[in-house]
Design an enzyme around this catalytic site. Structure first.
Site, short mmCIF file in Angstrom:
data_model
loop_
_atom_site.label_atom_id
_atom_site.label_comp_id
_atom_site.label_asym_id
_atom_site.label_seq_id
_atom_site.Cartn_x
_atom_site.Cartn_y
_atom_site.Cartn_z
N HIS A 96 0.77 -1.34 -0.13
CA HIS A 96 0.11 0.00 -0.08
C HIS A 96 0.56 1.35 0.05
CE1 HIS A 96 0.43 -0.47 4.64
NE2 HIS A 96 0.42 0.79 4.46
N ASP A 127 0.21 -7.33 1.41
CA ASP A 127 0.93 -5.91 1.51
C ASP A 127 2.14 -5.92 1.59
OD1 ASP A 127 0.43 -3.29 1.66
OD2 ASP A 127 -0.17 -3.52 4.26
N SER A 205 5.02 2.47 8.05
CA SER A 205 4.18 1.20 6.86
C SER A 205 5.46 1.16 6.10
CB SER A 205 3.60 1.69 5.57
OG SER A 205 2.18 2.09 6.79
#
Length: 534
Positions: A96, A127, A205
């Site tokens: 993402h 992911d 992230s």
């Protein structure tokens, strides 16, 4: 990810993390010099991280499922990454972080230059994304990390990355608080995840979560923060088994299309109720789950029957609550065993059928849900417009864009119910009337987010099928039958004459998406359909 437009908030400096404070206390007790210990600890961390940790900068142009003829406004974002294999020049981050990126750059810790990065592989299912930098100078002095097995409860961890609140390195400490399965992003596909109590924020992230920083031992990839307003300090990291599955898929097949998508082809229910156990002849020494639905298109349908009881999966005993032993006294849903298998591997089942134990085996297949789940994997923004009626196939990205992150709570019940089914044909889609572009021809029709059943009496298989039927309609009227039996009727000639003006009035460039333009006017080759158990 960290959007550049977000307001910066004060954060604690690098040297004030809890783990650094503990190291300072220990060093002070030994040497009596607190400042010296702090400098030494910080220097060790910086030396290790400067060789593996990266900040990611991207510019994105995301597709819109809400208005599938548009691209969302361009935006910039940030994330974290780290070197997973220096010899092969491989960098890992979250999918993402770089999905839909038109431009991506990475920056080494302590180095001002940004280096162009290339996305090699991306899997929204787990992911994860694999990047590389082609310039030789970037790799000078870079070292990879060691991914270690899933940590245990209460193990100490360090989250390293570049979250919101500043542009410099941030390190937060915490412990492993849970090992569980959770949904990655908007998917209903649950995978193994490690819950931690260290802060994970936008920008973290894709960064490493260290079990041992000095030894460069990484427990997983930071990827998710619990969004509930009633929960504090709940973050999740992607553990080694999921990362290994991602890397193995690349090594074996050269792509990640089937990464973590293995599916059994059946749905089963717990058997904790004593009357249910008695009805299906389950002895006191046996445990398992009852099969109540089977995909008619799967290989599983050739081996299992509704009413079978799954006792073991790959020689692991299945409990009445649907869990299997993970390690020591920890249990996980049996789905973990399935998701970690490679597509094509053999699944071994021990089942109880009519009171007799049977051993069954069949090759496991990739998930092929009735409702596609991942952008650019099993769906892209798709639409067809006639008479101002906007029809789209139901996909998870569409539901998320149209109804928001809590779409499961607000979506029409009939749509949610349809999404729970299996395909009766390989090319089957759930088609809905998404919205109506207001015009004189559709005056009085106000329906939206409702399933289309048939066109002029012909059941609709998919959106290409609908477009073909509309394009070739020779009847005086077009009649669209929606859920609950509601009808929308146009005069065929009027719909064709007015459609272009409606598109221009609403700034829609074409009456259908590019993937349907390529096959306009072509009779779709419909796949054979089979009966589906209710």
């Amino acid at each position: 990810m960290d959007m550049e437009a977000e307001e910066a908030v004060p954060t604690r400096p690098f040297g004030d993390t809890d783990i650094m404070q503990e190291n300072r206390k220990e060093a002070h007790a030994l040497s009596g010099s607190k400042p010296l210990a702090a400098k030494k600890t910080g220097a060790v961390a910086l030396r290790v991280l400067s060789k593996c940790l990266l900040q990611v900068f991207v510019t994105k142009a995301e597709k819109s499922y809400m208005h599938p003829w548009h691209v969302r406004p361009q935006k910039s974002g940030k994330g974290s990454a780290f070197v997973i294999d220096a010899a092969k020049r491989r960098i890992i981050t979250n999918a993402h972080v770089v999905e839909d990126a038109t431009v991506a750059h990475v920056r080494r810790l302590g180095v001002p230059k940004r280096w162009p990065a290339k996305v090699l592989h991306l899997s929204r299912v787990c992911d994860l994304a694999l990047l590389t930098v082609e310039e030789d100078a970037f790799w000078k002095g870079m070292e990879d990390v060691e991914l270690v097995d899933t940590p245990h409860l209460q193990d100490q961890i360090l989250v390293c990355g570049f979250p919101i609140g500043g542009d410099s390195l941030s390190i937060t400490s915490g412990i492993v608080s849970r090992v569980t399965l959770c949904s990655y992003g908007t998917s209903t596909n649950k995978l193994l995840a490690i819950q931690i109590d260290a802060a994970i924020n936008s920008g973290n992230s894709g960064g490493p979560v260290f079990l041992n920083l000095q030894e460069r031992q990484v427990a997983g990839v930071a990827f998710l923060k619990h969004a509930s307003s009633s929960a504090d300090n709940i973050g999740y990291i992607i553990p080694k088994p999921v990362v290994d599955n991602f890397l193995q898929e690349i090594e074996v097949s050269g792509h990640v299309k089937h990464c973590c998508t293995a599916a059994v082809g059946f749905i089963c229910q717990p058997m904790e109720n004593p009357y249910l156990r008695e009805k299906y002849k389950l002895s006191k020494d046996q445990s398992g789950c009852l099969v109540f639905r089977i995909s008619p298109l799967s290989i599983c349908s050739q081996h299992l029957r509704v009413g079978d009881i799954i006792l073991e999966i790959d020689d692991k005993q299945l409990a009445d609550d649907g869990t299997i032993m993970f390690r020591d006294d920890e249990r996980l849903s049996y789905a973990h065993t399935i998701r970690m298998k490679m597509v094509g591997e053999t699944l071994h089942l021990k089942v109880l059928r009519d009171g007799k134990e049977l051993h069954l085996s069949y090759p496991i297949a990739a998930r092929d849900p009735l409702v596609p789940e991942f952008h650019n994997l099993d769906c892209v923004p798709t639409y067809f417009i006639t008479g101002g009626l906007v029809f789209v196939p139901v996909t998870i990205p569409f539901m998320h864009h149209a109804l928001g992150a809590q779409w499961r709570r607000v979506a029409p019940v009939r749509i949610l119910d349809a999404m729970m089914g299996y395909k009766s044909a390989e090319d089957q889609q759930i088609i809905i009337l998404h919205q109506i572009l207001v015009a004189d021809i559709n005056f009085g029709y106000k329906q939206g987010m409702i399933q289309l059943k048939d066109f002029n009496g012909t059941p609709i298989r998919n959106l290409q099928h609908l477009a073909y039927l509309v394009d070739t309609c020779s009847e005086e009227f077009m009649e669209f039958t929606l859920d609950f039996g509601f009808r929308i009727v146009f005069r065929t000639r009027s719909a064709r004459e007015e459609s272009q003006a409606i598109l221009e009035q609403h700034a829609v460039p074409h009456d259908r998406s590019p993937n349907l333009q390529d096959c306009a006017g072509q009779r779709p080759d419909l796949a054979p359909a089979v009966a589906v158990d209710p």
